[in-house]
Write a protein that holds these residues in place. Structure first.
Motif, mmCIF file in Angstrom:
data_model
loop_
_atom_site.group_PDB
_atom_site.id
_atom_site.type_symbol
_atom_site.label_atom_id
_atom_site.label_comp_id
_atom_site.label_asym_id
_atom_site.label_seq_id
_atom_site.Cartn_x
_atom_site.Cartn_y
_atom_site.Cartn_z
ATOM 1 N N ILE A 1 52.541 95.314 16.740
ATOM 2 C CA ILE A 1 53.131 95.209 18.073
ATOM 3 C C ILE A 1 53.007 93.788 18.596
ATOM 4 N N ALA A 2 51.826 93.198 18.430
ATOM 5 C CA ALA A 2 51.627 91.819 18.880
ATOM 6 C C ALA A 2 52.588 90.867 18.171
ATOM 7 N N ALA A 3 52.800 91.082 16.877
ATOM 8 C CA ALA A 3 53.726 90.232 16.125
ATOM 9 C C ALA A 3 55.161 90.412 16.600
ATOM 10 N N LEU A 4 55.540 91.657 16.901
ATOM 11 C CA LEU A 4 56.896 91.926 17.359
ATOM 12 C C LEU A 4 57.171 91.246 18.701
ATOM 13 N N LEU A 5 56.148 91.085 19.516
ATOM 14 C CA LEU A 5 56.306 90.419 20.805
ATOM 15 C C LEU A 5 56.407 88.905 20.683
ATOM 16 N N SER A 6 56.095 88.360 19.525
ATOM 17 C CA SER A 6 56.091 86.910 19.361
ATOM 18 C C SER A 6 57.507 86.370 19.276
ATOM 19 N N ASP A 7 57.625 85.068 19.454
ATOM 20 C CA ASP A 7 58.943 84.427 19.410
ATOM 21 C C ASP A 7 59.553 84.476 18.013
ATOM 22 N N ASP A 8 58.719 84.688 17.004
ATOM 23 C CA ASP A 8 59.253 84.821 15.639
ATOM 24 C C ASP A 8 60.218 85.997 15.536
ATOM 25 N N ASN A 9 60.070 86.989 16.402
ATOM 26 C CA ASN A 9 60.901 88.192 16.359
ATOM 27 C C ASN A 9 61.858 88.274 17.543
ATOM 28 N N ARG A 10 62.255 87.125 18.061
ATOM 29 C CA ARG A 10 63.107 87.080 19.251
ATOM 30 C C ARG A 10 64.484 87.700 19.039
#
Length: 259
Positions: free
Chosen positions: A235-244
């Motif tokens: 979830i934290a990774a999905l919120l990152s700009d990498d997953n914009r």
């Protein structure tokens, strides 16, 4: 309202509902590891919430715990005022991320589910999510992110969970509509659908029932039940700009359950 270290002026701010235990706790701490300042809610167990705040502090990060019952929409205006106060403590005025994780289970056969049973899961899992997002839109930054937690049970079935799974299905439809309606503001909206996770959810049914745990492991490609830390970091990774550019998606996090 326990807090820890001062927040940086440019830190991202997240609100995680149901952040005192299980996947919610893992999400709060995973966001802290990414330097995201987090406000999280708990329903009744303040002691567990305080432990999460303390764990974030040990890692040198800040968290704020607020009480919220997702089934009581009438309390949301007061909650937003408390939230504004928490944001002020974090030297912020707006949110960047919202994770709708709080929930409760209902295990009852369809023909034994009462009006009150259905009303409860509706209020917590759909009505609460719907109106909390609505209340928070004025303080959610353009370009922000919303994640709604669903369940693998919207793809595969297990007898006795029809009411709960149906509300999660409604959340998945809501997610797609919100992605469209909030797109002009650059806000992404996605669903994360965990499989069976060994937490205290449903009275610890997956974690504490060895036979059920074996059944879950047997139907999962990776050969075990999930753990909270299989989901929180995702979830934290999905919120990152990498997953914009990920938007309007249902992402199952189940280790390959029932495939």
């Amino acid at each position: 309202m326990p807090v820890t270290m001062p927040a940086g002026k440019n830190a991202k701010i997240a609100l995680v509902t149901g952040g005192s235990r299980g996947m919610g706790r893992s999400t709060v701490l995973s966001l802290a590891a990414r330097d995201v300042q987090t406000i999280f809610t708990y329903n009744s167990n303040k002691a567990e919430a305080d432990k999460v705040v303390a764990s974030a502090a040990l890692a040198g990060h800040r968290a704020v715990a607020l009480q919220l019952d997702m089934g009581q929409v009438g309390s949301f205006d007061a909650f937003v005022e408390d939230l504004r106060g928490a944001l002020d403590m974090l030297h912020a005025t707006r949110l960047d991320f919202l994770v709708n994780n709080a929930g409760m289970s209902l295990h009852k056969p369809f023909d034994q589910t009462s009006v009150d049973d259905l009303d409860l899961v509706f209020r917590v899992h759909f009505q609460g999510v719907f109106f909390l997002i609505q209340k928070l839109l004025p303080i959610l930054n353009d370009g922000g992110r919303i994640i709604n937690i669903s369940s693998g049970l919207t793809r595969f079935t297990s007898p006795g969970i029809s009411a709960y799974a149906s509300m999660k299905g409604a959340v998945e439809v809501l997610t797609r509509y919100l992605a469209k309606e909030l797109g002009p503001r650059g806000i992404t909206v996605n669903t994360v659908a965990p499989g069976a996770i060994a937490t205290d959810f449903s009275g610890g049914i997956v974690r504490d029932n060895p036979e059920l745990n074996r059944q879950v492991s047997a139907m999962t490609a990776l050969g075990r039940a999930g753990q909270p830390d299989d989901v929180g970091p995702m979830i934290a990774a999905l919120l990152s700009d990498d997953n914009r550019w990920v938007n309007a998606q249902r992402i199952e996090v189940s280790g390959g359950m029932v495939i």
